[in-house]
Structures are given as structure tokens and as C-alpha cells.
Design an enzyme around this catalytic site. Structure first.
Site, PDB file in Angstrom:
ATOM      1  N   TYR A 119       0.857  -1.176   0.141  1.00 13.83           N
ATOM      2  CA  TYR A 119      -0.117  -0.060  -0.084  1.00 13.83           C
ATOM      3  C   TYR A 119       1.086   1.275  -0.040  1.00 13.83           C
ATOM      4  O   TYR A 119       1.830   1.429   0.778  1.00 13.83           O
ATOM      5  CB  TYR A 119      -0.883   0.047   1.166  1.00 13.83           C
ATOM      6  CG  TYR A 119      -1.611   1.306   1.330  1.00 13.83           C
ATOM      7  CD1 TYR A 119      -2.999   1.306   0.653  1.00 13.83           C
ATOM      8  CD2 TYR A 119      -1.111   2.430   2.073  1.00 13.83           C
ATOM      9  CE1 TYR A 119      -3.743   2.551   0.739  1.00 13.83           C
ATOM     10  CE2 TYR A 119      -2.009   3.536   2.012  1.00 13.83           C
ATOM     11  CZ  TYR A 119      -3.188   3.632   1.283  1.00 13.83           C
ATOM     12  OH  TYR A 119      -3.986   4.674   1.357  1.00 13.83           O
ATOM     13  N   GLU A 207      -3.504   7.533  -4.107  1.00 16.39           N
ATOM     14  CA  GLU A 207      -3.391   6.217  -3.705  1.00 16.39           C
ATOM     15  C   GLU A 207      -2.996   5.100  -4.704  1.00 16.39           C
ATOM     16  O   GLU A 207      -3.663   4.946  -5.540  1.00 16.39           O
ATOM     17  CB  GLU A 207      -4.733   6.170  -2.721  1.00 16.39           C
ATOM     18  CG  GLU A 207      -4.741   4.958  -1.975  1.00 16.39           C
ATOM     19  CD  GLU A 207      -6.071   4.575  -1.334  1.00 16.39           C
ATOM     20  OE1 GLU A 207      -7.066   4.476  -2.037  1.00 16.39           O
ATOM     21  OE2 GLU A 207      -6.179   4.734  -0.239  1.00 16.39           O
TER      22      GLU A 207
END
Ligand code: ADP
Ligand code: MG
Length: 397
Positions: A119, A207
Site C-alpha cells: 500500500y 493512492e
């Protein structure tokens, strides 16, 4: 403003980020040519909607056993079959709400052999007032769940705006992501690229979930979610051109024309409030008394009568609204202006639902007089608590 994954990837590719090859399509007829333009043998068919959780999402029309909104395909035929099944249907994910979103675009992409899913995001870290990287080895899944259950697996690294992403920062990030070899080198060159794109394009969120390490040891951007700071869009015509209005709430588009801070919500009590804090408090107190707000709406400090009228029209145009609460604390905003706006709007569009008005502050007596003499069927309230109870009672009958 948000953009689609394929648009975000094209943007990042322009900055030199490692992104797979892919082709966006709007019609199932184009799926074959799109897949044939890719080397194969592994393809991915990805629903393009402005919401995450697509992989685990479900298509409303296809039942619970059908595959989700991101599908692997092992041949051109399989790509075509999936595209036919997905396009035009409604994908429901954790982020879309129960109504889901219609899939009008697909992205046909090279499949990757994934070793690890990581992530990475860049956003404003309010505690340091800097842009910060947020990274975790636990990618691919719901980062909110990771934050709740194993927060120690998430690293937040604020970036010094004068220095940018330093070599030390890259070491810290690579260590946190447990990267070595080629992956470490790839990532160390990727971090400054992502930061540059984020800053130059005035993003509010970048993101990458997941950022992957492939079985060949290299790193790739597998998913990309990008939001832009609306206040800076005026200087990015290239970004504005990527806007997909079909992904936006019509009422929010209308509100943005009048510079109203409006967010549509799922409840049935329409709110017109001045000031974001009071608007939040109003939504809270509606919930406290057992109902749900239909929107967040801040008409702002110095709203004109026209702006108030537009706001009122937007609220009444929402078929879910079964009652309206006007809650104004007049400071810079004057109560009589609000009252005039409400009366004008009601005269124009009519009032089919109960309306509770709570006015306080500058010119409150004049405001109340305008409402009282208007002949409108308004329920007056003395304070916020009283107003919330009255509108909830009126809506619940
Ligand atoms: P979302 O976050 O909306 O579910 P993602 O793009 O992150 O969508 O895709 C979900 C999952 O699908 C990823 O975590 C990954 O496991 C898999 N996936 C996505 N794109 C590819 C690809 N190009 N090759 C292989 N697997 C993929
Ligand atoms: Mg993802």
C-alpha cells in the site's frame, strides 16, 4: 475532483512511473481489439468507476455468485465475454453505497504475476501540515481495516516541502515496505516521481493500492486512485478535461455552479446551514434524534439571496427529502437575506414537505418577520435542539 484509474495511470506513466499497458473501452465491441493490442496471455478487465473496492464488488444484475468488478482473463475470448457481462451493469462496492454505480467504461490491462501487494499513498498530513507518504506491507486490501487492527503496520512519513523526497526518505520507505534488490531500486526511483506528480498536479490524494512486487522482482503501479484539489483546478485544464460528470451527483454539480459546499447523503432530512461546523453539528443532532440527513450544505458566510434560492431548490429537487431544516446563525450572513431566499425559493418551486426554520443572530427579528408574513407553512424553532426535534417529529409523522 476524482478521475478514473486508467486516466490516473496515463498521468503517472507520463511522469515515468511503471504502469502496465492497457486500453480503455466504452463498448463491448471494442474489447477484442483492445485485448489484441496487448501481448497476453494474462489480461485483466477492470471496471472504471469513481469508487474503490471494485475487485470485491458485486454486480447487481448478475447475482451474488458472479465474479466481481476486476476480472482476470486468460484469452482474448475471455476478455470479450467478461466485457459483455460487465459493461452497462451496476457495480456495488463498499464505497458506492447500496445504489452502486453503473459501469460505462472498462480498462483492459496486461495481467501481472504478483508476488506481493503493498500500500502507498500521498496525502496531506494535518498533524505536521506537510504532504506525507503513507505506506504499508498490507496492500491490496482495505487500508482502513489495517489501520484499525494493526496500525503498527502503517508508516506515515511527512515530506519536507523544501527538500522534497530525499534519499533518506527513500530508505525509510523501502525499509517499511521490506523491499530489496530490483524492487528496492525501482521503488526508490518511483517515490520522487509520485511526489512530483502529486505536487505539480495539485492532487489531494494519490493512492496506489496495490503497489506490487512482481515475480520478476520489479515494482508496478497496479491500481491508482487520484483526487485533485478543487480550488486549484483552474490552473489545470488538462485535468479538467478528464472530468467524468456521469460519475458525479447532479445535485453536487448544480451546487458547484453556485459555489455551495454541498454533499448528497442517504437520509431524508434536507439541511440548509451556514458554516461547515454548524452544518456538521446539525447533521449530528438530526442523527441524535433518530433520523438521517439528506445532505451536507454550507451556504457560506456571505451568501446572496440568489445563492440561498439555488440551495433551497437543490434540496427540494432531491426526491428523498421528506423534510427541510434551515439552521442559520447569522454572523456575516444576515438572517433576513436567508429568509428572503427561502421565501423566494418556496414561491418558485412550492413546498411539499415540512419546513423547520431556526434563525439566530444578525437581523434575526427582521428574518422572522419576513418568514411570518410570507404566509408560508413554516414551523418556527427556538434553538438547534428544538429545531432538530421538530423536523424529526414532522418527518416521522
Ligand atoms: P479495487 O481496489 O477497486 O478492488 P484493484 O485495481 O486494486 O481494484 O484490483 C483488485 C485486485 O485485483 C488487486 O488487488 C489485484 O490482486 C488484482 N489485479 C488488479 N489489476 C491486476 C493486474 N493488472 N494483474 C493482475 N492482478 C490484478
Ligand atoms: Mg485497489
Amino acid at each position: 475532483m476524482n478521475i478514473h484509474e486508467y486516466q490516473a495511470k496515463a498521468l503517472l506513466k507520463g511522469y515515468g512511473a511503471p504502469v502496465a499497458n492497457g486500453v480503455p473501452i466504452f463498448k463491448a465491441e471494442d474489447a477484442k481489439a483492445a485485448a489484441e493490442a496487448l501481448p497476453g496471455p494474462l489480461y485483466v478487465v477492470k471496471s472504471q468507476i469513481h469508487a474503490g473496492g471494485r475487485g470485491k464488488g458485486k454486480f447487481k444484475e448478475l447475482g451474488p455468485d458472479a465474479k466481481g468488478g476486476v476480472r482476470l482473463a486468460k484469452s482474448v475470448d475471455e476478455v470479450v465475454k467478461n466485457a459483455q457481462e460487465m459493461l452497462g451493469n451496476t457495480l456495488v462496492t463498499k464505497q458506492t453505497g447500496d445504489a452502486g454505480k453503473q459501469v460505462n467504461r472498462l480498462y483492459i490491462e496486461d495481467g501481472a504475476d504478483i508476488d506481493r501487494e503493498l500500500y502507498l499513498s500521498i496525502l496531506v498530513d494535518r498533524s505536521t501540515g506537510k504532504n506525507a507518504f503513507v505506506v504499508s506491507t498490507e496492500g491490496g486490501m482495505d487500508i482502513e481495516a489495517v489501520a484499525e487492527e494493526t496500525p503498527e503496520k502503517i508508516l506515515t512519513l511527512p515530506i519536507d516541502p523544501a527538500a522534497g523526497v530525499t534519499a533518506d526518505d527513500c530508505v525509510t520507505l523501502c525499509d517499511a515496505l521490506k523491499l530489496d534488490g530490483d524492487a528496492r531500486a525501482d521503488a526508490a526511483s518511483l517515490f520522487p516521481i509520485l511526489y512530483k506528480a502529486y505536487v505539480e498536479k495539485d492532487m489531494s490524494l494519490l493512492e496506489i493500492n496495490p503497489l506490487i512486487v512482481m515475480t520478476d522482482g520489479h515494482v508496478r503501479v497496479l491500481d491508482a486512485k487520484v483526487s485533485f484539489d478543487g480550488n486549484a483546478l483552474f490552473r489545470h485544464d488538462d485535468i479538467m478535461a478528464l472530468r467524468d460528470k456521469t460519475e458525479e451527483d447532479e445535485k453536487e454539480i448544480e451546487a458547484s455552479k453556485y459555489d455551495l459546499a454541498y454533499v448528497a447523503l442517504d437520509g431524508n432530512i434536507g439541511c440548509m446551514v451556514n458554516g461547515a461546523g454548524l452544518a456538521m453539528a446539525t447533521m449530528d443532532i438530526i442523527k441524535l434524534y433518530g433520523a438521517e440527513p439528506a445532505n451536507f450544505l454550507d451556504v457560506g458566510g456571505g451568501a446572496s439571496k440568489e445563492k440561498v434560492t439555488a440551495a433551497f431548490k437543490i434540496i427540494t429537487a432531491d426526491p428523498a427529502v421528506e423534510g427541510i431544516l434551515v439552521n442559520i446563525f447569522g454572523g456575516i450572513m444576515k438572517c433576513d437575506v436567508i429568509a428572503e431566499g427561502v421565501v423566494a425559493a418556496v414561491k418558485e418551486v412550492g413546498l411539499k414537505v415540512p419546513l423547520v426554520v431556526r434563525l439566530e443572530g444578525t437581523n434575526v427579528e427582521l428574518g422572522k418577520k419576513i418568514i411570518n408574513e410570507s404566509g408560508l407553512n413554516v414551523i418556527a424553532a427556538d434553538d438547534l435542539d428544538d429545531a432538530a426535534q421538530k423536523i424529526v417529529k414532522a418527518v416521522k409523522g
